[in-house]
Scaffold this motif. Structure first.
Motif, PDB file in Angstrom:
ATOM      1  N   THR A  34      34.514  -7.772  36.630  1.00 20.87           N
ATOM      2  CA  THR A  34      34.433  -6.376  35.883  1.00 20.87           C
ATOM      3  C   THR A  34      32.929  -5.797  36.431  1.00 20.87           C
ATOM      4  N   LYS A 114      40.840  -3.042  27.745  1.00 18.57           N
ATOM      5  CA  LYS A 114      40.699  -4.376  27.400  1.00 18.57           C
ATOM      6  C   LYS A 114      41.936  -4.908  26.612  1.00 18.57           C
ATOM      7  N   LYS A 118      44.844  -7.363  27.596  1.00 17.98           N
ATOM      8  CA  LYS A 118      44.942  -8.753  26.681  1.00 17.98           C
ATOM      9  C   LYS A 118      46.220  -8.772  26.046  1.00 17.98           C
ATOM     10  N   GLU A 124      39.745 -10.643  29.966  1.00 13.61           N
ATOM     11  CA  GLU A 124      38.831  -9.550  30.570  1.00 13.61           C
ATOM     12  C   GLU A 124      38.252  -9.731  31.928  1.00 13.61           C
TER      13      GLU A 124
END
Length: 319
Positions: A34, A114, A118, A124
């Motif tokens: 990320t 996110k 999920k 993540e």
């Protein structure tokens, strides 16, 4: 719910592989990080950011998507099954999508991204965020450079000609940002003879001129940050775009600015993905509904936009 939906994704892919000769979309090679990523669209247009305050048609694309619909043709589901997703967000919108000095990302759109990942079974650590400037969003999707985009992306008929939309996941309203001590500007009708700022490519300011105040003077800049800075120095007298975006800027400078609070449109924010990807659209819709049902949608909104004083609305009807 994440496990169930993720398992469903895997099952759909397996079933599709058995029953179709179609070749699955290529799996992204995006790194599982990320960390900040420069916009992959930078090589194309550098058109300034514009928020989605274009006339919204409402609803989602789920029921009208055209083209193939099997899970095996879904880039989103194929990449999710591999544990990675590349997601487009804004980098410059406080409260919604913001690249922070430490390289992390914050905002409601980020949390929705996110949460959807999920629910699709992607942690993540498997997400790569890329910048999705307003004028570049359809191109990013059409070139397959992102799996989906969560970036104050209003669902419009024009955009639906090029991309699918899941959602809406939020309904915003066009409004005005003014200095906190301004008492003259109470709504778009009060903009006559005043200077109104929006970003190049956005239709927000033109809507005010066409519908509410024909003699308003329009001033465009490349980003809303520039508009806000020119509001601070008095070059312009108001900034217009969606209220939730303006609330984020107001929260950045407590006591200096305020949102007028007289919204004059409905902007249905959707999650954009490849045109014809019905299976991916349905999976993302299910993910949004799961976030609403388990309370994570409301918590994300309260944690990110809530501090600005923005009234937390009821969740929208998805699909």
């Amino acid at each position: 719910m994440a496990t169930t939906l993720a398992a469903g994704v895997a099952a759909a892919l397996a079933l599709s592989a058995c029953g179709s000769d179609s070749t699955p979309a290529a799996t992204t090679t995006a790194p599982a990080t990320t960390a900040p990523a420069s916009s992959s669209a930078a090589a194309s247009s550098e058109a300034p950011t514009s928020a989605g305050s274009e006339t919204s048609s409402g609803g989602s694309e789920t029921g009208s998507a055209t083209g193939s619909a099997s899970a095996g043709d879904s880039k989103v589901l194929t990449d999710a099954a591999a544990g990675t997703l590349t997601i487009g967000i804004k980098f410059d919108q406080p409260g919604l999508g913001l690249l922070q000095p430490d390289g992390s990302y914050a905002g409601f759109d980020v949390e929705v991204a996110k949460g959807v990942a999920k629910e699709l079974g992607v942690e993540e650590s498997g997400i790569t965020f890329v910048e999705a400037k307003s004028a570049e969003r359809e191109g990013l999707i059409e070139r397959g450079e992102v799996d989906f985009i969560v970036a104050t992306y209003s669902i419009t008929d024009t955009r639906k000609e090029k991309v699918n939309f899941a959602g809406p996941y939020f309904i915003a309203h066009q409004d005005l940002l003014v200095k906190a001590d301004n008492t003259d500007i109470t709504g778009p009708e009060a903009m006559g003879g005043k200077i109104l700022c929006s970003v190049t490519g956005s239709t927000s300011a033109q809507k005010v001129k066409d519908t509410y105040a024909a003699d308003v003077a329009l001033q465009e800049f490349g980003t809303y940050s520039e508009c806000v800075e020119n509001l601070r120095t008095g070059v312009v007298e108001a900034v217009t775009t969606d209220d939730v975006i303006l609330a984020g800027f107001a929260a950045q400078s407590p006591g200096e600015f305020k949102v007028v609070g007289n919204g004059f449109s409905d902007e249905n924010y959707g999650i954009g993905l490849a045109k014809g990807d019905t299976a991916g659209t349905e999976a993302i819709n299910a993910a949004i509904e799961a976030m609403i049902a388990d309370g994570s949608w409301a918590k994300a909104l309260e944690d990110t936009v809530g501090p600005s004083g923005y009234t937390i609305p009821e969740p929208p009807t998805v699909g």
